[in-house]
Design a protein around this motif. Structure first.
Motif, PDB file in Angstrom:
ATOM      1  N   LEU A  33       0.815  -1.208   0.000  1.00 49.77           N
ATOM      2  CA  LEU A  33       0.000   0.000   0.000  1.00 49.77           C
ATOM      3  C   LEU A  33       0.850   1.259   0.000  1.00 49.77           C
ATOM      4  O   LEU A  33       1.864   1.330   0.706  1.00 49.77           O
ATOM      5  N   SER A  34       0.425   2.261  -0.744  1.00 47.43           N
ATOM      6  CA  SER A  34       1.026   3.589  -0.698  1.00 47.43           C
ATOM      7  C   SER A  34       0.192   4.421   0.270  1.00 47.43           C
ATOM      8  O   SER A  34      -1.033   4.482   0.148  1.00 47.43           O
ATOM      9  N   VAL A  35       0.852   5.050   1.248  1.00 44.25           N
ATOM     10  CA  VAL A  35       0.150   5.813   2.279  1.00 44.25           C
ATOM     11  C   VAL A  35       0.864   7.132   2.529  1.00 44.25           C
ATOM     12  O   VAL A  35       2.022   7.315   2.153  1.00 44.25           O
ATOM     13  N   THR A  82      11.309  -1.432   9.599  1.00 37.67           N
ATOM     14  CA  THR A  82      11.219  -0.130   8.939  1.00 37.67           C
ATOM     15  C   THR A  82      12.445   0.031   8.058  1.00 37.67           C
ATOM     16  O   THR A  82      13.554  -0.304   8.467  1.00 37.67           O
ATOM     17  N   HIS A  83      12.213   0.507   6.836  1.00 37.70           N
ATOM     18  CA  HIS A  83      13.291   0.693   5.865  1.00 37.70           C
ATOM     19  C   HIS A  83      13.219   2.123   5.348  1.00 37.70           C
ATOM     20  O   HIS A  83      12.169   2.585   4.919  1.00 37.70           O
ATOM     21  N   ASP A  84      14.344   2.821   5.372  1.00 38.26           N
ATOM     22  CA  ASP A  84      14.390   4.205   4.893  1.00 38.26           C
ATOM     23  C   ASP A  84      15.001   4.222   3.494  1.00 38.26           C
ATOM     24  O   ASP A  84      16.218   4.029   3.341  1.00 38.26           O
ATOM     25  N   LEU A  85      14.163   4.440   2.489  1.00 38.57           N
ATOM     26  CA  LEU A  85      14.635   4.511   1.112  1.00 38.57           C
ATOM     27  C   LEU A  85      14.526   5.931   0.565  1.00 38.57           C
ATOM     28  O   LEU A  85      14.500   6.122  -0.654  1.00 38.57           O
ATOM     29  N   ARG A  86      14.483   6.916   1.448  1.00 34.09           N
ATOM     30  CA  ARG A  86      14.468   8.297   0.964  1.00 34.09           C
ATOM     31  C   ARG A  86      15.757   8.532   0.199  1.00 34.09           C
ATOM     32  O   ARG A  86      16.839   8.239   0.686  1.00 34.09           O
ATOM     33  N   GLY A  87      15.608   9.014  -1.025  1.00 37.72           N
ATOM     34  CA  GLY A  87      16.760   9.228  -1.891  1.00 37.72           C
ATOM     35  C   GLY A  87      17.158   7.992  -2.684  1.00 37.72           C
ATOM     36  O   GLY A  87      18.118   8.026  -3.445  1.00 37.72           O
ATOM     37  N   ASP A  88      16.454   6.883  -2.514  1.00 40.19           N
ATOM     38  CA  ASP A  88      16.789   5.633  -3.213  1.00 40.19           C
ATOM     39  C   ASP A  88      15.512   4.894  -3.621  1.00 40.19           C
ATOM     40  O   ASP A  88      15.323   3.741  -3.286  1.00 40.19           O
ATOM     41  N   ILE A 117       8.077   1.264   4.715  1.00 43.11           N
ATOM     42  CA  ILE A 117       9.136   1.754   3.832  1.00 43.11           C
ATOM     43  C   ILE A 117       8.950   3.255   3.660  1.00 43.11           C
ATOM     44  O   ILE A 117       7.906   3.708   3.180  1.00 43.11           O
ATOM     45  N   ARG A 118       9.959   4.002   4.060  1.00 40.23           N
ATOM     46  CA  ARG A 118       9.905   5.458   3.955  1.00 40.23           C
ATOM     47  C   ARG A 118      10.513   5.882   2.622  1.00 40.23           C
ATOM     48  O   ARG A 118      11.626   5.502   2.291  1.00 40.23           O
ATOM     49  N   LEU A 119       9.752   6.664   1.859  1.00 40.91           N
ATOM     50  CA  LEU A 119      10.207   7.206   0.580  1.00 40.91           C
ATOM     51  C   LEU A 119      10.189   8.726   0.649  1.00 40.91           C
ATOM     52  O   LEU A 119       9.759   9.309   1.635  1.00 40.91           O
ATOM     53  N   ASP A 120      10.621   9.378  -0.419  1.00 37.63           N
ATOM     54  CA  ASP A 120      10.670  10.841  -0.425  1.00 37.63           C
ATOM     55  C   ASP A 120       9.283  11.472  -0.331  1.00 37.63           C
ATOM     56  O   ASP A 120       9.081  12.412   0.430  1.00 37.63           O
ATOM     57  N   ASP A 121       8.328  10.976  -1.127  1.00 34.76           N
ATOM     58  CA  ASP A 121       7.020  11.629  -1.228  1.00 34.76           C
ATOM     59  C   ASP A 121       5.913  10.947  -0.437  1.00 34.76           C
ATOM     60  O   ASP A 121       4.899  11.565  -0.139  1.00 34.76           O
ATOM     61  N   ASP A 122       6.066   9.676  -0.148  1.00 33.43           N
ATOM     62  CA  ASP A 122       5.044   8.935   0.575  1.00 33.43           C
ATOM     63  C   ASP A 122       5.706   7.765   1.291  1.00 33.43           C
ATOM     64  O   ASP A 122       6.920   7.612   1.244  1.00 33.43           O
ATOM     65  N   ASP A 123       4.921   7.002   1.971  1.00 36.77           N
ATOM     66  CA  ASP A 123       5.419   5.800   2.631  1.00 36.77           C
ATOM     67  C   ASP A 123       4.716   4.599   2.017  1.00 36.77           C
ATOM     68  O   ASP A 123       3.678   4.730   1.381  1.00 36.77           O
ATOM     69  N   ARG A 124       5.274   3.437   2.231  1.00 37.37           N
ATOM     70  CA  ARG A 124       4.656   2.202   1.786  1.00 37.37           C
ATOM     71  C   ARG A 124       4.527   1.273   2.980  1.00 37.37           C
ATOM     72  O   ARG A 124       5.410   1.209   3.833  1.00 37.37           O
ATOM     73  N   LEU A 125       3.426   0.574   3.009  1.00 38.33           N
ATOM     74  CA  LEU A 125       3.222  -0.468   3.998  1.00 38.33           C
ATOM     75  C   LEU A 125       3.137  -1.784   3.244  1.00 38.33           C
ATOM     76  O   LEU A 125       2.422  -1.877   2.237  1.00 38.33           O
ATOM     77  N   VAL A 126       3.854  -2.771   3.721  1.00 38.92           N
ATOM     78  CA  VAL A 126       3.843  -4.088   3.093  1.00 38.92           C
ATOM     79  C   VAL A 126       3.443  -5.097   4.168  1.00 38.92           C
ATOM     80  O   VAL A 126       4.024  -5.111   5.254  1.00 38.92           O
TER      81      VAL A 126
END
Length: 132
Positions: A33-35, A82-88, A117-126
């Protein structure tokens, strides 16, 4: 410490033996999910709270005196990362694939895992759970 057990049906036993023979992720259910951004600590606390309230989420499959059964473990670990993929953002697809295909030890509770999963614009839940 574990308590109550529930015998597996003949269909569940067949699925269990198939999983033991093939060691594949064919019986994994993956929800991605994108959240909006989520506080990692609050999300982990929510997973802990739901596990505490729902004994089935602390189940594993073991042999007891009557054969294969679901056994509820009071001490099941919290299957959350928790995974931080901000910038990746390129790392998202391989990570989701790895989360979805990593094997479950059916003898060890729980038979699901969650990831934030933390991203630049949103987060993802798996959420990945075994069909059993």
């Amino acid at each position: 410490m574990s308590h109550s057990s529930v015998p597996l049906s003949s269909s569940q036993q067949g699925l269990y033996f198939d999983c033991q023979l093939r060691h594949s992720s064919d019986h994994h259910v993956v929800l991605h999910l994108s959240v909006d951004p989520v506080d990692p600590d609050r999300l982990r606390a929510a997973v802990v709270a739901v596990m505490a309230e729902q004994p089935a989420l602390r189940s594993a499959i073991r042999n007891d005196r009557d054969g294969l059964a679901y056994v509820i473990d009071d001490s099941a670990g919290v299957p959350h990362t928790t995974h931080d993929l901000r910038g990746d953002a390129g790392g998202l697809a391989p990570l989701v694939d790895a989360l979805g295909t990593a094997p479950f030890d059916l003898r060890a509770a729980p038979l699901f895992r969650t990831a934030h999963i933390r991203l630049d614009d949103d987060d993802r839940l798996v959420l990945v759970c075994h069909h059993l």
